[in-house]
Design a protein around this motif. Structure first.
Motif, PDB file in Angstrom:
ATOM      1  N   VAL A 205       0.864  -1.188   0.000  1.00  0.00           N
ATOM      2  CA  VAL A 205       0.000   0.000   0.000  1.00  0.00           C
ATOM      3  C   VAL A 205       0.892   1.227   0.000  1.00  0.00           C
ATOM      4  CG1 VAL A 205      -1.778   1.296   1.235  1.00  0.00           C
ATOM      5  CG2 VAL A 205      -1.802  -1.210   1.293  1.00  0.00           C
ATOM      6  N   ASP A 206       0.695   2.120  -0.953  1.00  0.00           N
ATOM      7  CA  ASP A 206       1.425   3.382  -0.965  1.00  0.00           C
ATOM      8  C   ASP A 206       0.789   4.334   0.041  1.00  0.00           C
ATOM      9  OD1 ASP A 206       3.249   2.614  -2.830  1.00  0.00           O
ATOM     10  OD2 ASP A 206       2.402   3.749  -4.497  1.00  0.00           O
ATOM     11  N   VAL A 207       1.533   4.704   1.070  1.00  0.00           N
ATOM     12  CA  VAL A 207       1.070   5.693   2.046  1.00  0.00           C
ATOM     13  C   VAL A 207       1.811   6.994   1.779  1.00  0.00           C
ATOM     14  CG1 VAL A 207       0.947   6.313   4.479  1.00  0.00           C
ATOM     15  CG2 VAL A 207       0.496   3.963   3.777  1.00  0.00           C
ATOM     16  N   ALA A 208       1.077   8.077   1.625  1.00  0.00           N
ATOM     17  CA  ALA A 208       1.673   9.359   1.279  1.00  0.00           C
ATOM     18  C   ALA A 208       1.296  10.416   2.309  1.00  0.00           C
ATOM     19  CB  ALA A 208       1.220   9.808  -0.113  1.00  0.00           C
ATOM     20  N   ALA A 209       2.261  11.279   2.631  1.00  0.00           N
ATOM     21  CA  ALA A 209       2.034  12.431   3.504  1.00  0.00           C
ATOM     22  C   ALA A 209       2.234  13.692   2.678  1.00  0.00           C
ATOM     23  CB  ALA A 209       3.007  12.413   4.681  1.00  0.00           C
ATOM     24  N   ILE A 210       1.326  14.633   2.801  1.00  0.00           N
ATOM     25  CA  ILE A 210       1.383  15.850   1.992  1.00  0.00           C
ATOM     26  C   ILE A 210       1.164  17.075   2.870  1.00  0.00           C
ATOM     27  CG2 ILE A 210      -1.082  15.863   1.437  1.00  0.00           C
ATOM     28  CD1 ILE A 210      -0.326  16.770  -1.409  1.00  0.00           C
ATOM     29  N   HIS A 211       1.824  18.158   2.518  1.00  0.00           N
ATOM     30  CA  HIS A 211       1.599  19.448   3.179  1.00  0.00           C
ATOM     31  C   HIS A 211       1.625  20.532   2.110  1.00  0.00           C
ATOM     32  CE1 HIS A 211       2.758  22.600   6.462  1.00  0.00           C
ATOM     33  NE2 HIS A 211       1.490  22.679   6.098  1.00  0.00           N
ATOM     34  N   LEU A 212       0.436  21.020   1.764  1.00  0.00           N
ATOM     35  CA  LEU A 212       0.350  22.089   0.779  1.00  0.00           C
ATOM     36  C   LEU A 212       0.536  23.447   1.441  1.00  0.00           C
ATOM     37  CD1 LEU A 212      -2.705  20.902  -1.368  1.00  0.00           C
ATOM     38  CD2 LEU A 212      -0.264  20.573  -1.818  1.00  0.00           C
ATOM     39  N   GLY A 213       1.037  24.397   0.651  1.00  0.00           N
ATOM     40  CA  GLY A 213       1.214  25.753   1.153  1.00  0.00           C
ATOM     41  C   GLY A 213      -0.109  26.489   1.270  1.00  0.00           C
ATOM     42  N   TRP A 214      -0.015  27.744   1.664  1.00  0.00           N
ATOM     43  CA  TRP A 214      -1.224  28.545   1.827  1.00  0.00           C
ATOM     44  C   TRP A 214      -1.864  28.847   0.468  1.00  0.00           C
ATOM     45  CZ3 TRP A 214       0.296  32.843   5.893  1.00  0.00           C
ATOM     46  CH2 TRP A 214       0.511  32.215   7.132  1.00  0.00           C
ATOM     47  N   PRO A 215      -3.190  29.053   0.445  1.00  0.00           N
ATOM     48  CA  PRO A 215      -3.892  29.342  -0.815  1.00  0.00           C
ATOM     49  C   PRO A 215      -3.447  30.667  -1.432  1.00  0.00           C
ATOM     50  CG  PRO A 215      -5.419  28.744   0.953  1.00  0.00           C
ATOM     51  CD  PRO A 215      -4.094  28.993   1.601  1.00  0.00           C
ATOM     52  N   TRP A 216      -3.958  30.901  -2.654  1.00  0.00           N
ATOM     53  CA  TRP A 216      -3.703  32.157  -3.358  1.00  0.00           C
ATOM     54  C   TRP A 216      -3.978  33.325  -2.415  1.00  0.00           C
ATOM     55  CZ3 TRP A 216      -6.184  36.651  -4.462  1.00  0.00           C
ATOM     56  CH2 TRP A 216      -5.665  37.428  -5.484  1.00  0.00           C
ATOM     57  N   PRO A 217      -3.125  34.327  -2.381  1.00  0.00           N
ATOM     58  CA  PRO A 217      -2.028  34.639  -3.307  1.00  0.00           C
ATOM     59  C   PRO A 217      -0.681  34.020  -2.935  1.00  0.00           C
ATOM     60  CG  PRO A 217      -2.319  36.458  -1.797  1.00  0.00           C
ATOM     61  CD  PRO A 217      -3.383  35.443  -1.437  1.00  0.00           C
ATOM     62  N   GLN A 236      -1.804   1.129  -7.156  1.00  0.00           N
ATOM     63  CA  GLN A 236      -3.231   0.865  -7.306  1.00  0.00           C
ATOM     64  C   GLN A 236      -3.984   0.985  -5.980  1.00  0.00           C
ATOM     65  OE1 GLN A 236      -3.572  -2.974  -9.187  1.00  0.00           O
ATOM     66  NE2 GLN A 236      -3.111  -2.165 -11.220  1.00  0.00           N
ATOM     67  N   THR A 237      -3.308   0.692  -4.883  1.00  0.00           N
ATOM     68  CA  THR A 237      -3.908   0.850  -3.556  1.00  0.00           C
ATOM     69  C   THR A 237      -3.078   1.852  -2.771  1.00  0.00           C
ATOM     70  OG1 THR A 237      -4.753  -1.422  -3.561  1.00  0.00           O
ATOM     71  CG2 THR A 237      -4.539  -0.341  -1.426  1.00  0.00           C
ATOM     72  N   ALA A 238      -3.708   2.916  -2.308  1.00  0.00           N
ATOM     73  CA  ALA A 238      -2.948   4.003  -1.682  1.00  0.00           C
ATOM     74  C   ALA A 238      -3.797   4.777  -0.696  1.00  0.00           C
ATOM     75  CB  ALA A 238      -2.411   4.949  -2.759  1.00  0.00           C
ATOM     76  N   LEU A 239      -3.107   5.430   0.237  1.00  0.00           N
ATOM     77  CA  LEU A 239      -3.700   6.369   1.196  1.00  0.00           C
ATOM     78  C   LEU A 239      -2.874   7.640   1.178  1.00  0.00           C
ATOM     79  CD1 LEU A 239      -4.430   4.036   4.218  1.00  0.00           C
ATOM     80  CD2 LEU A 239      -6.093   5.661   3.318  1.00  0.00           C
ATOM     81  N   LEU A 240      -3.537   8.775   1.114  1.00  0.00           N
ATOM     82  CA  LEU A 240      -2.883  10.077   1.135  1.00  0.00           C
ATOM     83  C   LEU A 240      -3.482  10.889   2.267  1.00  0.00           C
ATOM     84  CD1 LEU A 240      -1.102  12.353  -0.177  1.00  0.00           C
ATOM     85  CD2 LEU A 240      -3.097  12.913  -1.570  1.00  0.00           C
ATOM     86  N   ALA A 241      -2.641  11.391   3.164  1.00  0.00           N
ATOM     87  CA  ALA A 241      -3.129  12.169   4.303  1.00  0.00           C
ATOM     88  C   ALA A 241      -2.249  13.390   4.499  1.00  0.00           C
ATOM     89  CB  ALA A 241      -3.133  11.313   5.573  1.00  0.00           C
ATOM     90  N   GLY A 242      -2.844  14.473   4.988  1.00  0.00           N
ATOM     91  CA  GLY A 242      -2.019  15.634   5.269  1.00  0.00           C
ATOM     92  C   GLY A 242      -2.811  16.907   5.451  1.00  0.00           C
ATOM     93  N   ASP A 243      -2.059  17.975   5.658  1.00  0.00           N
ATOM     94  CA  ASP A 243      -2.605  19.323   5.797  1.00  0.00           C
ATOM     95  C   ASP A 243      -2.641  19.947   4.411  1.00  0.00           C
ATOM     96  OD1 ASP A 243      -3.203  21.954   6.296  1.00  0.00           O
ATOM     97  OD2 ASP A 243      -1.395  22.375   7.470  1.00  0.00           O
ATOM     98  N   PHE A 244      -3.833  20.075   3.856  1.00  0.00           N
ATOM     99  CA  PHE A 244      -3.994  20.620   2.505  1.00  0.00           C
ATOM    100  C   PHE A 244      -4.070  22.145   2.503  1.00  0.00           C
ATOM    101  CE2 PHE A 244      -4.657  16.319   1.638  1.00  0.00           C
ATOM    102  CZ  PHE A 244      -4.849  16.083   0.282  1.00  0.00           C
ATOM    103  N   ASN A 245      -4.244  22.751   3.671  1.00  0.00           N
ATOM    104  CA  ASN A 245      -4.550  24.173   3.725  1.00  0.00           C
ATOM    105  C   ASN A 245      -5.680  24.498   2.747  1.00  0.00           C
ATOM    106  OD1 ASN A 245      -2.970  25.771   5.665  1.00  0.00           O
ATOM    107  ND2 ASN A 245      -1.207  24.882   4.617  1.00  0.00           N
ATOM    108  N   ALA A 246      -6.620  23.586   2.660  1.00  0.00           N
ATOM    109  CA  ALA A 246      -7.751  23.719   1.739  1.00  0.00           C
ATOM    110  C   ALA A 246      -8.893  22.869   2.263  1.00  0.00           C
ATOM    111  CB  ALA A 246      -7.365  23.274   0.331  1.00  0.00           C
ATOM    112  N   THR A 247     -10.100  23.348   2.100  1.00  0.00           N
ATOM    113  CA  THR A 247     -11.281  22.636   2.577  1.00  0.00           C
ATOM    114  C   THR A 247     -11.645  21.505   1.618  1.00  0.00           C
ATOM    115  OG1 THR A 247     -12.671  24.253   1.435  1.00  0.00           O
ATOM    116  CG2 THR A 247     -12.209  24.641   3.769  1.00  0.00           C
TER     117      THR A 247
END
Length: 344
Positions: A205-217, A236-247
């Motif tokens: 299982v691909d497990v991914a951690a993500i942290h996106l920056g702040w929205p525009w601008p 083909q089977t994966a989980l992605l979790a993190g702070d998207f700074n987005a709803t």
């Protein structure tokens, strides 16, 4: 002052407020046109609530018809988020919790935005020690946190740290599960994404951690295209979790979901609020910590946990794998592992 004149002025002020609030609220529905509109979309519920409040004085005066329309629009705008977020009285369609069948192992993923300068890091370590999740995804892994998380290396020997250029907003994955045979964990886009192929009872299982920056601008709109390549390479089977700074209803989350061919797990509500506000105001925060999945992952439950010194609440996900072997055939749950460790 004449009572009628006073009521008229109150009504006009409420009308002006409702009109002013309607501009960013409506703009948010056109968030596919420009990232600026997506920034408004994040505050859709907040704007709708303020519009509803502005409608109340209108309902009591000569502008009552406008008040009815304003209130109806506010309620309709709030209802549009029900497919991606649990609200009182509203349902959701994405990834509803599946029943535990008692035959397949149940795994735990814990997602935490640590807050780079968290004044109470021991709360985080204590939470992980109590829960013993199979895998933990972290955001805002600063240099301070690397030293603290090193204390977990014996329980979570399979790790990847992805530092961000500012040494603050990096991500990390700590796993009690080994890496899949012949696979390696990788960092992408300056440390904003980590992908670790993990072995769950013989299933990769691909497990991914993500942290996106702040929205525009800010940098978020420029960051997402750079993540298209690695997200499209998820297994083909994966989980992605993190702070998207987005709803969850934002264009940003929709784009990430499409890039990885992922399904959004419904948000459990606000996970972030300004750290200087008291915790009882958490309901007024933003639901910006997301979990997405695909393939043989079956979502069992998702919930927030008590605060751990961060401005984000931890998010715990329990899941199983559709074609995983039954318990006792080379598979083990985090709960079973913790119980076995106590008996040793």
């Amino acid at each position: 002052m004449d009572t009628t004149l006073f009521r008229t002025r109150i009504g006009l002020a409420a009308l002006a407020a409702a009109l002013a609030l309607s501009v960013p609220l409506v703009a948010g529905f056109f968030n596919a046109l420009h990232p600026a509109f997506d920034s408004f979309a994040h505050f859709r519920v907040h704007l709708a609530v303020m519009m509803a409040l502005a409608a109340l004085p209108l309902l009591a005066g000569r502008f009552w018809k406008v008040g009815v329309m304003t209130l109806a629009f506010a309620l309709a705008a709030t209802a549009t988020v029900s497919s991606s977020m649990r609200l009182a009285g509203l349902g959701f369609v994405h990834a509803g919790p599946a029943a535990k069948d008692g035959e397949h192992p149940v795994y735990r993923l814990l997602q935490i935005n640590l807050r780079y300068d968290n004044p109470e890091p021991n709360k985080v370590l204590s939470l992980i020690g109590r829960l013993r999740p199979d895998v933990v995804t972290f955001d805002e892994v600063s240099d301070m946190w690397k030293e603290k998380l090193a204390l977990l290396s014996s329980a979570y020997p399979h790790q990847i740290f992805c530092p961000y250029p500012n040494s603050v907003f990096g991500v990390a994955i700590l796993s009690a599960r080994p890496f899949a045979e012949g696979a390696e964990a990788e960092c992408y886009e300056r440390g904003s994404l980590a992908i670790a192929p993990l072995d769950f009872g013989g299933r990769a299982v691909d497990v991914a951690a993500i942290h996106l920056g702040w929205p525009w601008p800010f940098e978020q709109p420029r960051q997402i295209p750079a993540l298209s390549g690695p997200l499209s390479m998820l297994g083909q089977t994966a989980l992605l979790a993190g702070d998207f700074n987005a709803t969850p209803w934002s264009r940003t989350v929709q784009r990430v979901s499409a890039m990885g061919k992922l399904t959004l797990v419904p948000s459990v509500g606000p996970t972030w609020q300004w750290y200087r506000l008291p915790d009882f105001l958490r309901f007024a925060g933003l639901p910006i910590d997301q979990v997405l999945y695909k393939g043989d992952v079956t979502n069992l439950s998702i919930r927030t946990l008590q605060e751990v010194g961060s401005d984000h609440l931890p998010v715990l996900v329990e899941f199983s794998l559709k074609t995983a072997p039954p318990l006792g055939e080379g598979a083990e749950t985090a709960t079973a592992a913790a119980e076995a460790a106590r008996l040793l």
